[in-house]
Structures are given as C-alpha cells and as structure tokens.
Design an enzyme around this catalytic site. Structure first.
Site, PDB file in Angstrom:
ATOM      1  N   GLU A 128       3.431  11.321   4.608  1.00  0.00           N
ATOM      2  CA  GLU A 128       2.393  10.483   4.224  1.00  0.00           C
ATOM      3  C   GLU A 128       2.997   9.127   3.894  1.00  0.00           C
ATOM      4  O   GLU A 128       3.239   8.051   3.506  1.00  0.00           O
ATOM      5  CB  GLU A 128       1.726  10.809   2.516  1.00  0.00           C
ATOM      6  CG  GLU A 128       0.096  11.989   3.039  1.00  0.00           C
ATOM      7  CD  GLU A 128      -0.740  10.711   3.593  1.00  0.00           C
ATOM      8  OE1 GLU A 128      -0.303  10.612   4.770  1.00  0.00           O
ATOM      9  OE2 GLU A 128      -1.539  10.986   2.847  1.00  0.00           O
ATOM     10  N   THR A 181      -2.639  -0.550   5.119  1.00  0.00           N
ATOM     11  CA  THR A 181      -3.055   0.474   3.505  1.00  0.00           C
ATOM     12  C   THR A 181      -1.874  -0.585   2.771  1.00  0.00           C
ATOM     13  O   THR A 181      -2.326  -0.816   1.364  1.00  0.00           O
ATOM     14  CB  THR A 181      -2.195   1.585   4.167  1.00  0.00           C
ATOM     15  OG1 THR A 181      -2.814   2.637   4.615  1.00  0.00           O
ATOM     16  CG2 THR A 181      -2.317   2.320   2.460  1.00  0.00           C
TER      17      THR A 181
END
Ligand code: ADP
Length: 307
Positions: A128, A181
């Site tokens: 991640e 993001t």
C-alpha cells in the site's frame, strides 16, 4: 512445486465515519492470483492479465509485499506470481490491496503459515505504501481477515475484526474517471474542529456497536462523515444525487469508497441493494460517463482458495 489459486477480494475502506481505520470485504468482486513456490530463490511476477501494471517486482505491490514477508523468513524461497486483475487500479475499492494481501496470504499458506494475520497485514501495508505513499491498513486488513475491520492503532499496529450482520449488502458504483489518491488526500484539511471530532467518534462507536448488535437502524444513523466527505465529494460527479437516490431507495447509508471515485451504499437485504443499484444507475446514465456497478454480500472470510 507448490501452487495455489486464490480469490483476492475488493474492499471498501473508510465506511463514512472511519477514515483510514474502518473497512469491509466484498464477496463477488475481486482478482484472481496464482502463487507458486519455486526452487529458484527470489520473487518474480510472471504474468499479469486484465490491467497494464508493472511486472517489475519492486514496482508491483504484490512483489513488494512478498519481499517484505521473505525478509522476515529465515529460509531461501522462490515465489512466482500470476495476477488476473478484475478490480481496476485507482477505483477506490482496494485494487492494490487485493494484490498485496492476496500475495502475502498465499505465500504464507504455501509455507505452512509461519506468520500470524497481524504480521501479514504489516507486510501487505508495504504494498500500500508503494501504491499511495501511505502504509494504510484499511483495505488490506479486511481483505486478509474478512468482514469488517477496525484499525484501533497504527503504532503499534492493532487491528480488530468486527462482527458481520448477515443481511448487510453492499452496492458500489465505480465511475470510470480518474481520481488520484494524492489529489484525494490533498483536498483534506489537516485540522478538524472539536465539534467535528465529537460527531465523528460518536459515529464510529455507533457503527461498531451497530455491527455487533446487528442493529441496522443504528448502523444507518452512524454512516455519516462530517470530516472528509464534504471535502472529497466535490471530486466525484453526481455524488449528492447518487447519495440521495440510494437513501430514497432504502439504503442504510451511502458514502465515498476509499479515496473514490467509487461510491458505496450499504443496505439491509439483497432486494434493497439491487433497487439501490438501479436508482444509482439511472442517475449515472444521464452523465454519459462510463461506470460499473457491483452488488455484493459482505465476505466474512476474506481471501479464498479456488484451486
Ligand atoms: P485502489 O484504491 O483501487 O487500490 P490505488 O490508487 O490505491 O487504487 O492503487 C493503485 C496504484 O497502485 C496504481 O498507481 C497502480 O499502478 C499501482 N499498483 C502497483 N501494483 C499494483 C497491483 N498489483 N494492483 C493494483 N495496482 C497496483
């Protein structure tokens, strides 16, 4: 050669009030992966279908996560990874998390489970970190543990699996637009007021309690985000109209899935969830944008072996 084929599920993070701490696991949306242990040491990504992603182990979240695991394993091991992508990258339903969590889970299984679930979460978080620059656990934790999860603390990592009420069904719309993001994070102010904080932690407590007691009304009342949604929703076309349509059809709550652009709605029962899907479809059809809609029960198991 030991080999396993798995289903690596999509996940919905944040769940309105739980920015970076709450998440849940889907059942009908996810990638497939084939992981093999080989005699030639090192990690290799040998095949990717369904998406244009790097085969380079250091640039693919699956490779990075498995390398983090092998750094903590005392024997030489070789791992080959095949990824069959069904979750589009950047969708906000945990595309990167499915690959990182799926890869470490499968390698751990093939090695006869030397690592505990919380260690797998930490390894998958390294993936991640590569994907978004931030080692968050709100997608990898539900992918690995299944159901609903709460990250009580990041340092030290303390993740709690919550209860899954049987009748909860998720509807997700993924508008095919790009929301980076980094952009989704940059619109968020770094400070909250005490008034906002009080509302938010009241809702987190309410949601957790509602899940354990299967109190669907309480779950619905608690699916409220006074901090992030007002800022982030401006990046998502028709967000307000989708939310209004979902609630009008009987959804318990509706909000941004992860960092967007996907929007989730939680409903009690499959019929309501399907009606919500139709209502959302009508709203989005008018925009002329491409989109996917998924309706899924909550997957309380997480990653599954399929072959
Ligand atoms: P999502 O919220 O859908 O996971 P992110 O923006 O967090 O989307 O992650 C997608 C990013 O991760 C993209 O930049 C993509 O190139 C990168 N990435 C690297 N490896 C993978 C992988 N195996 N699966 C998905 N995304 C990957």
């Amino acid at each position: 050669m030991k080999r396993i084929k798995i289903f690596a599920p999509a996940t919905v993070a944040n769940l309105s009030c739980g920015f970076d701490v709450l998440g849940c696991c889907l059942d009908t949306v996810g990638d497939e992966m084939i992981i093999s242990l080989t005699s030639e040491s090192g990690v290799r990504i040998t095949k990717i279908e369904g998406a244009d992603l790097p085969l380079d182990t250091k640039k693919n979240v699956a490779g990075v996560a498995v390398e983090a695991l092998l750094e903590n394993y005392d024997k030489e091991v070789g791992v080959d990874i095949e990824i069959y992508k069904k979750i589009k990258a950047g969708s906000g339903i945990g595309s990167s998390a499915a690959s990182s969590a799926g890869a470490v889970w499968a390698v751990n299984y093939l090695l006869d489970n030397p690592f505990a679930p919380h260690q797998l979460i930490a390894f998958a978080m390294e993936g991640e970190k590569l994907a978004s620059g931030n080692a968050h656990a709100d997608n990898v934790a539900p992918a690995l543990l299944g159901g609903f999860t709460l990250v009580r603390s990041y340092a030290p990592l303390d993740v709690i699996k919550l209860h899954t009420p049987q009748d909860l069904v998720m509807t997700v719309i993924h508008p095919q637009i790009e929301v980076k993001t980094s952009d989704a994070r940059s619109v968020i102010k770094q400070n909250v007021t005490l008034k906002q904080a009080i509302q938010q932690w009241g809702n987190v407590g309410g949601l957790v309690s509602g899940l354990f007691t299967e109190d669907y009304d309480l779950i619905g009342r608690s699916l409220e985000d006074v901090i992030v949604e007002p800022m982030r929703s401006i990046l998502i076309p028709e967000f307000k109209n989708v939310k209004n349509a979902a609630i009008a059809q009987g959804a318990l709550g509706c909000g941004i899935s992860g960092s967007g652009p996907s929007i989730f709605a939680l409903s009690k029962g499959m019929e309501t969830a399907k009606n919500v899907a139709e209502a959302i479809r009508k709203v989005y059809t008018k925009t002329g944008l491409d989109f996917d809609i998924h309706v899924s029960k909550i997957n309380s198991k997480g990653i599954k072996i399929i072959d």
